[in-house]
Scaffold this motif. Structure first.
Motif, mmCIF file in Angstrom:
data_model
loop_
_atom_site.group_PDB
_atom_site.id
_atom_site.type_symbol
_atom_site.label_atom_id
_atom_site.label_comp_id
_atom_site.label_asym_id
_atom_site.label_seq_id
_atom_site.Cartn_x
_atom_site.Cartn_y
_atom_site.Cartn_z
ATOM 1 N N GLU A 47 54.199 14.546 -54.858
ATOM 2 C CA GLU A 47 52.860 14.180 -55.337
ATOM 3 C C GLU A 47 52.934 13.587 -56.737
ATOM 4 O O GLU A 47 52.201 12.646 -57.059
ATOM 5 C CB GLU A 47 51.943 15.401 -55.319
ATOM 6 N N ASN A 48 53.810 14.134 -57.566
ATOM 7 C CA ASN A 48 53.979 13.580 -58.917
ATOM 8 C C ASN A 48 54.551 12.167 -58.872
ATOM 9 O O ASN A 48 54.136 11.302 -59.660
ATOM 10 C CB ASN A 48 54.846 14.496 -59.773
ATOM 11 N N ILE A 49 55.468 11.918 -57.957
ATOM 12 C CA ILE A 49 56.001 10.558 -57.784
ATOM 13 C C ILE A 49 54.855 9.610 -57.417
ATOM 14 O O ILE A 49 54.715 8.530 -57.984
ATOM 15 C CB ILE A 49 57.085 10.516 -56.687
ATOM 16 N N ARG A 50 54.029 10.038 -56.469
ATOM 17 C CA ARG A 50 52.888 9.208 -56.047
ATOM 18 C C ARG A 50 51.930 8.973 -57.223
ATOM 19 O O ARG A 50 51.436 7.856 -57.407
ATOM 20 C CB ARG A 50 52.143 9.882 -54.882
ATOM 21 N N ARG A 51 51.696 10.002 -58.032
ATOM 22 C CA ARG A 51 50.815 9.837 -59.202
ATOM 23 C C ARG A 51 51.398 8.844 -60.203
ATOM 24 O O ARG A 51 50.672 8.027 -60.773
ATOM 25 C CB ARG A 51 50.572 11.189 -59.867
ATOM 26 N N TRP A 52 52.722 8.912 -60.423
ATOM 27 C CA TRP A 52 53.361 7.950 -61.320
ATOM 28 C C TRP A 52 53.207 6.524 -60.778
ATOM 29 O O TRP A 52 53.000 5.587 -61.532
ATOM 30 C CB TRP A 52 54.836 8.287 -61.530
ATOM 31 N N ARG A 53 53.314 6.396 -59.460
ATOM 32 C CA ARG A 53 53.123 5.080 -58.846
ATOM 33 C C ARG A 53 51.710 4.588 -59.138
ATOM 34 O O ARG A 53 51.504 3.428 -59.528
ATOM 35 C CB ARG A 53 53.359 5.171 -57.329
ATOM 36 N N SER A 54 50.742 5.477 -59.020
ATOM 37 C CA SER A 54 49.347 5.123 -59.298
ATOM 38 C C SER A 54 49.152 4.769 -60.773
ATOM 39 O O SER A 54 48.489 3.775 -61.105
ATOM 40 C CB SER A 54 48.432 6.291 -58.905
ATOM 41 N N VAL A 55 49.736 5.553 -61.665
ATOM 42 C CA VAL A 55 49.654 5.282 -63.106
ATOM 43 C C VAL A 55 50.206 3.901 -63.424
ATOM 44 O O VAL A 55 49.670 3.175 -64.264
ATOM 45 C CB VAL A 55 50.413 6.375 -63.911
ATOM 46 N N ASN A 56 51.273 3.521 -62.729
ATOM 47 C CA ASN A 56 51.898 2.209 -62.934
ATOM 48 C C ASN A 56 51.206 1.094 -62.165
ATOM 49 O O ASN A 56 51.646 -0.060 -62.217
ATOM 50 C CB ASN A 56 53.385 2.266 -62.562
ATOM 51 N N GLY A 57 50.136 1.421 -61.445
ATOM 52 C CA GLY A 57 49.369 0.412 -60.726
ATOM 53 C C GLY A 57 50.129 -0.256 -59.597
ATOM 54 O O GLY A 57 49.907 -1.433 -59.304
ATOM 55 N N MET A 58 51.026 0.483 -58.954
ATOM 56 C CA MET A 58 51.841 -0.090 -57.876
ATOM 57 C C MET A 58 51.373 0.411 -56.522
ATOM 58 O O MET A 58 51.014 1.575 -56.372
ATOM 59 C CB MET A 58 53.304 0.324 -58.035
ATOM 60 N N VAL A 91 63.812 5.115 -56.945
ATOM 61 C CA VAL A 91 62.356 5.169 -57.111
ATOM 62 C C VAL A 91 62.011 5.579 -58.542
ATOM 63 O O VAL A 91 61.153 4.952 -59.183
ATOM 64 C CB VAL A 91 61.721 6.134 -56.082
ATOM 65 N N LEU A 92 62.672 6.601 -59.060
ATOM 66 C CA LEU A 92 62.413 7.026 -60.447
ATOM 67 C C LEU A 92 62.701 5.896 -61.426
ATOM 68 O O LEU A 92 61.948 5.692 -62.384
ATOM 69 C CB LEU A 92 63.261 8.258 -60.794
ATOM 70 N N GLY A 93 63.772 5.149 -61.187
ATOM 71 C CA GLY A 93 64.101 4.022 -62.051
ATOM 72 C C GLY A 93 63.054 2.931 -61.986
ATOM 73 O O GLY A 93 62.659 2.366 -63.008
ATOM 74 N N ALA A 94 62.574 2.632 -60.786
ATOM 75 C CA ALA A 94 61.543 1.596 -60.625
ATOM 76 C C ALA A 94 60.237 2.017 -61.301
ATOM 77 O O ALA A 94 59.465 1.172 -61.747
ATOM 78 C CB ALA A 94 61.306 1.312 -59.144
ATOM 79 N N LEU A 95 60.016 3.332 -61.399
ATOM 80 C CA LEU A 95 58.826 3.840 -62.086
ATOM 81 C C LEU A 95 59.037 3.952 -63.594
ATOM 82 O O LEU A 95 58.095 4.198 -64.345
ATOM 83 C CB LEU A 95 58.441 5.222 -61.532
ATOM 84 N N GLY A 96 60.294 3.805 -64.034
ATOM 85 C CA GLY A 96 60.604 3.902 -65.459
ATOM 86 C C GLY A 96 60.726 5.330 -65.960
ATOM 87 O O GLY A 96 60.594 5.585 -67.158
ATOM 88 N N ILE A 97 60.994 6.286 -65.053
ATOM 89 C CA ILE A 97 61.057 7.684 -65.471
ATOM 90 C C ILE A 97 62.376 8.369 -65.117
ATOM 91 O O ILE A 97 62.485 9.596 -65.204
ATOM 92 C CB ILE A 97 59.871 8.496 -64.904
ATOM 93 N N THR A 100 63.766 10.142 -68.248
ATOM 94 C CA THR A 100 62.916 11.290 -68.576
ATOM 95 C C THR A 100 63.204 12.454 -67.635
ATOM 96 O O THR A 100 63.256 13.610 -68.052
ATOM 97 C CB THR A 100 61.421 10.902 -68.477
ATOM 98 N N THR A 101 63.416 12.151 -66.360
ATOM 99 C CA THR A 101 63.714 13.178 -65.370
ATOM 100 C C THR A 101 65.050 13.838 -65.676
ATOM 101 O O THR A 101 65.177 15.065 -65.627
ATOM 102 C CB THR A 101 63.718 12.578 -63.949
ATOM 103 N N ILE A 102 66.047 13.035 -66.025
ATOM 104 C CA ILE A 102 67.362 13.576 -66.368
ATOM 105 C C ILE A 102 67.266 14.461 -67.606
ATOM 106 O O ILE A 102 67.821 15.561 -67.656
ATOM 107 C CB ILE A 102 68.386 12.443 -66.565
ATOM 108 N N GLU A 103 66.541 13.998 -68.614
ATOM 109 C CA GLU A 103 66.365 14.792 -69.832
ATOM 110 C C GLU A 103 65.647 16.105 -69.550
ATOM 111 O O GLU A 103 65.946 17.121 -70.177
ATOM 112 C CB GLU A 103 65.602 13.993 -70.880
#
Length: 127
Positions: A47-58, A91-97, A100-103
Motif C-alpha cells: 500500500e505504501n508503494i502504491r501511495r508513493w506512486r500516487s504522490v509521484n503522479g504515476m 520499482v523503488l528506484g523508479a519511485l526515487g526511494i 531511502t529504503t536501504i537507509e
C-alpha cells in the motif's frame, strides 16, 4: 523434505500457495515464514508503494514501464502478494526511494541496533 538437518513443510492457504515453511533446526525453535502479521506487513508495504506512486503522479502502467517490470509484477508488489527483490528495487528506484529504503534498514542508524553492535564489537565480535 529433509536437507542438512532441516525439515520443511509446504502448505496451501486460502486457495493460493502461500509459503508456509517450518524449519526444525537442531536445538532451535520452529520458524514459520508466513503468518497473519507477516501478511499484514506485506500488504502495508505494498500500500505504501502504491501511495508513493500516487504522490509521484504515476499511473500503474507508467511506473511498471519506468521500472521495466510487468504490470502483473507491479500489482503483486502493490498488493503484497509477490514479486522478486530485484523487481521490488526496480520499482523503488523508479519511485526515487530505493536509497531511502536501504537507509531505513541500516542497523547503524538504529539506536537499539547500535547498542547491540557496540556490545558485539566490545566483546571482540565482528559484523
Amino acid at each position: 523434505m529433509t536437507r542438512g538437518g532441516r525439515r520443511s513443510v509446504f502448505g496451501s492457504f486460502s486457495g493460493q500457495f502461500d509459503l508456509f515453511v517450518t524449519d526444525f533446526l537442531p536445538g532451535g525453535p520452529m520458524v514459520q515464514r508466513s503468518s497473519p502479521r507477516r501478511r499484514q506487513q506485506l500488504v502495508s508495504f505494498g500500500e505504501n508503494i502504491r501511495r508513493w506512486r500516487s504522490v509521484n503522479g504515476m499511473s500503474a502502467a507508467e511506473l511498471a514501464e519506468r521500472a521495466a517490470v510487468t504490470r502483473d509484477t507491479l500489482r503483486a508488489i502493490e498488493t503484497g502478494t509477490g514479486g522478486r527483490i530485484d523487481s521490488l528495487f526496480a520499482v523503488l528506484g523508479a519511485l526515487g526511494i530505493a536509497d531511502t529504503t536501504i537507509e531505513a534498514i541500516d542497523p547503524f542508524r538504529s539506536e537499539t541496533a547500535r547498542a547491540r553492535i557496540d556490545d558485539i564489537l566490545r566483546s571482540g565480535g565482528a559484523l
